[in-house]
Design a protein around this motif. Structure first.
Motif, mmCIF file in Angstrom:
data_model
loop_
_atom_site.group_PDB
_atom_site.id
_atom_site.type_symbol
_atom_site.label_atom_id
_atom_site.label_comp_id
_atom_site.label_asym_id
_atom_site.label_seq_id
_atom_site.Cartn_x
_atom_site.Cartn_y
_atom_site.Cartn_z
ATOM 1 N N GLU A 63 -17.347 31.177 65.570
ATOM 2 C CA GLU A 63 -18.778 31.480 65.468
ATOM 3 C C GLU A 63 -19.438 31.328 66.832
ATOM 4 N N MET A 64 -19.858 32.470 67.399
ATOM 5 C CA MET A 64 -20.506 32.470 68.710
ATOM 6 C C MET A 64 -22.017 32.607 68.607
ATOM 7 N N THR A 65 -22.527 32.809 67.401
ATOM 8 C CA THR A 65 -23.976 32.918 67.200
ATOM 9 C C THR A 65 -24.642 31.581 67.484
ATOM 10 N N SER A 66 -25.813 31.611 68.082
ATOM 11 C CA SER A 66 -26.560 30.379 68.327
ATOM 12 C C SER A 66 -27.129 29.893 67.001
ATOM 13 N N ILE A 67 -26.531 28.826 66.460
ATOM 14 C CA ILE A 67 -26.908 28.330 65.135
ATOM 15 C C ILE A 67 -27.139 26.823 65.183
ATOM 16 N N ASP A 68 -27.650 26.281 64.091
ATOM 17 C CA ASP A 68 -27.837 24.836 63.968
ATOM 18 C C ASP A 68 -26.579 24.217 63.380
ATOM 19 N N SER A 69 -26.456 22.928 63.510
ATOM 20 C CA SER A 69 -25.234 22.251 63.060
ATOM 21 C C SER A 69 -25.064 22.322 61.543
ATOM 22 N N ASP A 70 -26.168 22.344 60.794
ATOM 23 C CA ASP A 70 -26.071 22.436 59.329
ATOM 24 C C ASP A 70 -25.440 23.753 58.908
ATOM 25 N N THR A 71 -25.877 24.845 59.552
ATOM 26 C CA THR A 71 -25.287 26.149 59.240
ATOM 27 C C THR A 71 -23.802 26.155 59.601
ATOM 28 N N SER A 72 -23.468 25.547 60.716
ATOM 29 C CA SER A 72 -22.077 25.479 61.135
ATOM 30 C C SER A 72 -21.236 24.704 60.125
ATOM 31 N N HIS A 73 -21.785 23.635 59.571
ATOM 32 C CA HIS A 73 -21.073 22.862 58.555
ATOM 33 C C HIS A 73 -20.864 23.683 57.289
ATOM 34 N N ASP A 74 -21.868 24.456 56.898
ATOM 35 C CA ASP A 74 -21.738 25.299 55.706
ATOM 36 C C ASP A 74 -20.605 26.315 55.892
ATOM 37 N N ILE A 75 -20.527 26.900 57.087
ATOM 38 C CA ILE A 75 -19.513 27.921 57.353
ATOM 39 C C ILE A 75 -18.116 27.307 57.409
ATOM 40 N N VAL A 76 -17.966 26.160 58.082
ATOM 41 C CA VAL A 76 -16.640 25.561 58.193
ATOM 42 C C VAL A 76 -16.116 25.133 56.822
#
Length: 528
Positions: A333-346
């Motif tokens: 994921e190279m999109t500039s996102i917040d850590s919560d969104t990153s946790h949802d995706i992982v």
């Protein structure tokens, strides 16, 4: 000593912040009400832009007399087009015939305005009607006699002027009010030409009510076949794996170009399919959906607009999770996102046996095209190692910040705070220098010699001075990143007063219509 100009004269007219522009003394459109000091100003029709503005006499010069001198004042395509148009008008004025309709309509509207002024002079203690000055207006009342400025109308017995056939749709007459709203012309510095001059806003109306239908400046097309010297110097040994890429925006296009030019096999998808055709010509494989990309590729990169778009790539219809199997596949994921969104995706990716890596990018369009971005990564270490040939093609350095998901997003937010606040400070400094009568170019020259020197700030400062806002880093993306940083601050109970103020400044610039322009357009908010 100011020149004496009459209706129809061809002139050079200069607005503050712009080079002298070819124009014609004209009858104002119904939308363009006289400014407060109309006795010292002329309404100018600008060739090439088909817009109107009130310009003070001391900023107007005869066209032919100063042609040789001022034609060199600007070299942009828009300026050359304007010069060509005025020269065409000189030779064949009949081609600009539909200006006559505007002149007749303007005379009628201005005659009505004269009647309103005369009526106001004879009325006392009457409340003024609602002002009509822009997209939204504020009702005002007054118990005092309306102050009526002495305005040189000069339109009752004049030859109608001609207007360019490219002027677009005809303007709609404004609602007549008993109290004349004194309006001031808004200046569009979002382009290299005056492109919003015929919009005006009330002295009493909020800045937030300014119109925002501002065209995004032209951005040069990406030359996919031209391999950057930086990439050639890297001598990259391309991985034999197949890589997928979701999103061909400003950053994604440059990244994919370097992946292809360095010998990587790339499968692409973009919401707007037309953008994929040029990449297909230079070796990319097209896929129908994000799910198809992931199914064909060993590792898939995602670089889209914001956290919501990033989630749609994974959880949406035909998204990544619809792939029959993610076992051992990588998702970056190279999109500039917040850590919560990153946790949802992982959680979603790893739940189906896939590997996940945050790879936040620092840089702009130029760095993406040259392959000199900075990569901030966190997550699966084996996936980070598998992406090394790709990271080498797209960046000058990649940092692994640990296995904890969110570390890369947080680091990116911190860096964007520093960058955003610095840009806002630079914009205010340049605006203050201009207001103080200082040469802005001198300020940048001095700044470049101080400990505050930064190639990025100097570059953006030049763009601010030249009103050159071709998009390298969209202003709306910077504002989005500042918002994400504020969210992180709230979660950690960390006070971020400067960031909060800077976020409001960028939000205001977006509201003024500069969301898709370069971040340097924040200067518009500081200057005007």
């Amino acid at each position: 000593m100011s020149e004496s100009f009459k209706l129809g004269d061809l002139v050079w007219a200069k607005m503050k912040g712009f080079s002298p522009w070819p124009g014609r003394v004209a009858i104002p459109t119904p939308e363009l009400k006289p400014p407060k000091k109309a006795t010292n100003a002329q309404c100018i029709y600008f060739f090439g832009t088909n817009n109107y503005a009130w310009i003070e006499d001391n900023n107007i010069k005869p066209y032919q007399e100063f042609k040789e001198q001022l034609i060199k004042s600007c070299k942009t395509a828009a300026f050359k087009e304007a010069v060509n148009q005025i020269e065409e008008f000189i030779v064949s004025p009949e081609k600009f015939g539909d200006l006559d309709d505007h002149a007749r309509n303007a005379e009628e509207e201005f005659d009505k305005l004269k009647d309103v002024l005369e009526e106001d002079e004879n009325q006392e203690e009457k409340p003024a009607d609602e002002e009509v000055a822009g997209p939204a207006s504020e009702p005002t009342t007054s118990k005092k006699k309306s102050a009526t400025p002495k305005i040189r109308l000069g339109i009752s017995k004049v030859k109608p002027i001609k207007r360019s056939s490219s002027a677009g749709t005809k303007s709609t007459p404004r609602k007549k009010s008993k109290g004349m709203s004194r309006s001031y012309t808004d200046i569009d510095a979002a382009n290299e030409k005056p492109s919003m001059l015929n919009h005006s806003f009330s002295k009493k109306s909020s800045l937030l009510h300014r119109p925002s239908n501002i065209l995004r400046p032209d951005t040069p097309p990406l030359d996919l076949e031209n391999v950057s010297e930086t990439l050639l110097e890297k001598n990259i040994q391309a991985s034999q794996m197949k890589f997928g890429f979701l999103g061909l925006g400003i950053m994604g296009s440059g990244v994919v170009k370097n992946l292809l030019n360095s010998g990587h096999k790339v499968v692409i998808w973009n919401r707007t399919a037309a953008k994929c055709k040029d990449f297909e010509k230079v070796g990319a494989t097209l896929a129908t959906t994000p799910c198809d990309v992931v199914e064909e590729a060993d590792i898939t990169f995602s670089c889209v607009a914001d956290p919501q778009a990033a989630k749609e790539m994974v959880f949406g219809n035909c998204g990544v999770l619809h792939c029959p199997s993610l076992e051992s596949k990588g998702y970056v994921e190279m999109t500039s996102i917040d850590s919560d969104t990153s946790h949802d995706i992982v959680e979603a990716i790893s739940g189906k046996g896939g590997r996940y890596l945050e790879a936040q990018i620092q840089g702009s369009k130029t760095q993406a095209e040259e392959g000199t971005l900075i990569i901030l990564a966190a997550g699966d270490r084996s996936l980070f190692d598998d992406c090394q040939s790709c990271f080498k093609a797209m960046s000058k350095n990649s940092f692994y910040l640990g296995s904890d998901i969110g570390n890369a997003s947080k680091m990116n937010s911190v860096l964007q705070v520093v960058g955003g606040v610095s840009l806002a400070a630079l914009a205010e400094g340049l605006a203050l220098a201009d207001r103080a009568g200082l040469n802005q170019a001198d300020l940048l020259d001095v700044l470049a010699l101080t400990p505050l020197a930064s190639p990025h700030l100097i570059l953006k400062g030049r763009a601010m001075i030249e009103s050159s806002y071709s998009t390298h880093q969209p202003l709306m993306h910077m504002q989005k990143d500042l918002k994400l940083a504020l969210g992180l601050g709230d979660t950690l109970e960390q006070s971020l007063p400067l960031t909060a103020t800077t976020n409001e400044i960028f939000k205001h610039a977006k509201r003024l219509g500069y969301a898709n322009h370069d971040v340097a357009a924040v200067y518009i908010r500081a200057r005007f």
